[in-house]
Design a protein around this motif. Structure first.
Motif, PDB file in Angstrom:
ATOM      1  N   ASP A 358       1.707  10.156   6.368  1.00 32.80           N
ATOM      2  CA  ASP A 358       1.819   8.881   5.999  1.00 32.80           C
ATOM      3  C   ASP A 358       2.341   8.431   4.469  1.00 32.80           C
ATOM      4  O   ASP A 358       2.219   9.433   3.705  1.00 32.80           O
ATOM      5  N   ASP A 359       2.753   7.571   4.043  1.00 32.63           N
ATOM      6  CA  ASP A 359       3.208   7.098   2.779  1.00 32.63           C
ATOM      7  C   ASP A 359       2.244   6.931   1.813  1.00 32.63           C
ATOM      8  O   ASP A 359       1.079   6.841   2.115  1.00 32.63           O
ATOM      9  N   LYS A 362      -0.120   3.699   2.421  1.00 32.26           N
ATOM     10  CA  LYS A 362      -1.043   3.581   3.396  1.00 32.26           C
ATOM     11  C   LYS A 362      -2.079   4.551   3.019  1.00 32.26           C
ATOM     12  O   LYS A 362      -3.321   4.035   3.234  1.00 32.26           O
ATOM     13  N   ASN A 363      -1.791   5.545   2.096  1.00 29.06           N
ATOM     14  CA  ASN A 363      -2.879   6.213   1.617  1.00 29.06           C
ATOM     15  C   ASN A 363      -3.741   5.590   0.734  1.00 29.06           C
ATOM     16  O   ASN A 363      -4.902   5.673   0.388  1.00 29.06           O
ATOM     17  N   LEU A 366      -5.957   2.989   2.150  1.00 26.01           N
ATOM     18  CA  LEU A 366      -6.877   3.548   3.608  1.00 26.01           C
ATOM     19  C   LEU A 366      -8.443   3.150   3.502  1.00 26.01           C
ATOM     20  O   LEU A 366      -8.963   2.885   4.411  1.00 26.01           O
ATOM     21  N   TYR A 402       6.772   3.611  -0.364  1.00 25.03           N
ATOM     22  CA  TYR A 402       6.964   4.088   1.176  1.00 25.03           C
ATOM     23  C   TYR A 402       7.420   5.574   1.173  1.00 25.03           C
ATOM     24  O   TYR A 402       7.416   6.231   2.162  1.00 25.03           O
ATOM     25  N   GLU A 404       6.583   9.616   1.618  1.00 28.32           N
ATOM     26  CA  GLU A 404       5.587  10.297   2.242  1.00 28.32           C
ATOM     27  C   GLU A 404       4.599  11.021   1.341  1.00 28.32           C
ATOM     28  O   GLU A 404       5.019  11.769   0.451  1.00 28.32           O
TER      29      GLU A 404
END
Length: 525
Positions: A358-359, A362-363, A366, A402, A404
């Motif tokens: 994930d990018d 999102k991390n 989370l 964005y 990764e």
């Protein structure tokens, strides 16, 4: 002496980010050439170019090996010439034997059938060369990480290696395993094998390297011949980070407040062996604005203690009391711990701290999805703004949020993990080996963040195997041994010798055990 390997004018870019800029690098036969630099400096990228992970045509520049220009299409091409790379994440299959791992891609065969007797004979010879006494049919999962590293080297030797590339080979090893591995490199050098060593541990580099090259921001900024020049650690650090680090740890004006967390009579049993008590009646307290360290040898129970506090994420038959802000709490699950104000930064950021596929965005969000998901639907704009704010606050080096997570350097991955937990606004932040596998410049930034959090009134717990790190960052240090706290020192009273004596005074070993033996088990001086 004519160089075995010459790389000239190597440049490589990713999505508009210039990873390497006109880098030149050479290695002589029978030489250990160390490659150092901050996370993101381009070290691993340069080695992936050399080993064919990044094929010819995806970079600019030339590679000359044995006097001929080489254009590797893949790793098989470089391995055919004896250029073997061992990555930081070992490429072993745990449930296969040592022999099966070594010869998985090229087993000796007769008439199209694998010759098992020959596999075992050659495996025994290779294990003898790397100093292992295990049997060829031993499963890799039954080996410690240090011996797994040696199996990787045995696998390289089976491919008739001439140039061995090791990317952070000692990052996860204790002192004794690190020493054994470095001694093996020196022995190989004496036999004429060339090696490239990537490491953040400058003391180890200084011990074994014949030459040191420093990369910074994709550029070659310094080169040192260790055979003719003194190896000055400050010079290397200055070249790596483009500034002096006379003080490895930023100064902090500690303003310690009331107790934020107290643990009483905490006991934990092993989840697979319930009869075994791992944490033994521990008492612990932490105050606002305070940084408290936990020192101990490998296996002392530090991580198990931290994870059991964090919503009982580890252990069984857990008993004891936890008080937060003077109120007893029942942290029966990880969500309950987060809601109560605890955060835990794991020592294994790649396996347990991040979703690598994930990018960054999102991390970061989370653990706090409720903040960016009103009515249970994620607000993409809100998530973008939150992640960008933490990217700027934590100085995460990435093209954008964005990008990764897997493509970030170790130091920047650690900042993403920290961002994830800071977004939960914790009262207590537990950091387990927070600077493992990152360079001195990134370490300084992590220490700066710790100071900022303490200044904001957070309670910080630091678990570390590096005693200078504990002594340089903590206001108070607990010493843990065999699941119990066996010592406690205020900052001004703590020394490496006192910490080791506290461990040895309570360690159930034979009378011949010394402080050096204890250091070999995992506390790095």
């Amino acid at each position: 002496m004519t160089a075995m390997l010459q790389m000239r004018g190597v440049s490589k870019a990713f999505a508009g980010v210039q990873a390497l800029r006109d880098v030149s690098f050479s290695v002589e036969a029978g030489q250990i050439h160390a490659l150092v630099g901050e996370n993101g400096a381009g070290k691993s990228t340069l080695m992936k170019v050399l080993s064919g992970v990044y094929p010819h045509g995806s970079y600019e520049g030339t590679i000359t090996f044995d006097g001929e220009e080489r254009r590797f299409r893949d790793v098989n091409d470089s391995e055919a010439l004896g250029i073997i790379i061992i990555h930081q994440e070992l490429a072993l299959i745990p449930l296969l034997s040592i022999a099966e791992n070594i010869f998985l891609s090229h087993p000796p065969a007769r008439f199209g059938v694998i010759d098992r007797d020959e596999v075992y004979r050659r495996t025994r010879d290779l294990l003898a060369q790397v100093g292992l006494r295990e049997q060829p049919d031993t499963l890799v999962t039954d080996l410690g990480i240090g011996k797994q590293q040696l199996v990787e080297i045995a696998k390289a030797l089976s491919k008739r290696v001439r140039l061995l590339i090791l990317d952070e080979p000692t990052a996860s090893l204790n002192e004794s395993d690190s020493t054994a591995l470095l001694d093996r490199l020196i022995a190989f050098r004496d036999q004429g094998l060339a090696s490239i060593l990537i490491s953040h541990k400058l003391s180890e580099v200084a011990r074994v390297a014949d030459r040191i090259t420093v990369l910074r921001d994709g550029l070659t900024v310094d080169s040192l011949d260790c055979r003719t020049e003194p190896v000055e650690e400050q010079r290397i650090i200055r070249s790596m980070v483009n500034r002096d680090l006379a003080h490895r740890f930023p100064e902090r004006d500690a303003r310690i407040g009331d107790t934020v967390m107290e643990v009483k009579n905490w006991s934990v049993h092993h989840p697979l062996h319930p009869e075994r008590q791992v944490i033994k009646n521990v008492d612990f307290h932490l105050r606002r604005g305070e940084v408290v360290g936990i020192a101990g040898l490998m296996g002392a129970g530090r991580t198990e203690f931290a994870m059991s506090l964090f919503g009982r994420a580890w252990g069984t038959a857990i008993s004891g009391r936890i008080t937060l802000d003077g109120r007893e709490v029942e942290l029966s699950s990880v969500p309950a711990a987060i809601d109560a104000g605890l955060a835990y930064v794991t020592e294994d950021r790649k396996q347990l701290g991040l979703i690598l596929a994930d990018d960054v965005r999102k991390n970061v969000t989370l653990a706090s999805l409720e903040q960016v998901a009103p009515r249970w639907v994620i607000d993409d704009i809100g998530e973008l703004k939150a992640a960008t704010a933490y990217r700027n606050r934590m100085r995460i080096r990435c093209s954008d949020v964005y990008q990764e997570a897997a493509t970030l350097s170790g130091g920047n991955q650690q900042k993403v993990v920290l961002s994830k937990w800071l977004m939960t606004d914790p009262k207590v932040l537990i950091l387990d080996e927070p600077t493992r596998g990152i360079d001195v410049g990134a370490k300084y930034e992590i220490y700066r963040i710790i100071n900022e959090l303490a200044a904001a009134g957070k309670g910080i717990v630091v678990i570390s195997s590096e005693m200078p790190e504990l002594l340089g960052t903590c206001d108070r240090i607990y010493v843990m041994n065999e699941g119990a706290f066996v010592g406690e020192f205020a900052r001004d009273d703590a020394t490496q010798e006192k910490i080791m004596h506290a461990i040895m005074r309570n360690k159930s070993l034979g009378n011949g055990t010394s402080v050096n033996d204890a250091q070999a088990e995992g506390m790095r001086p």
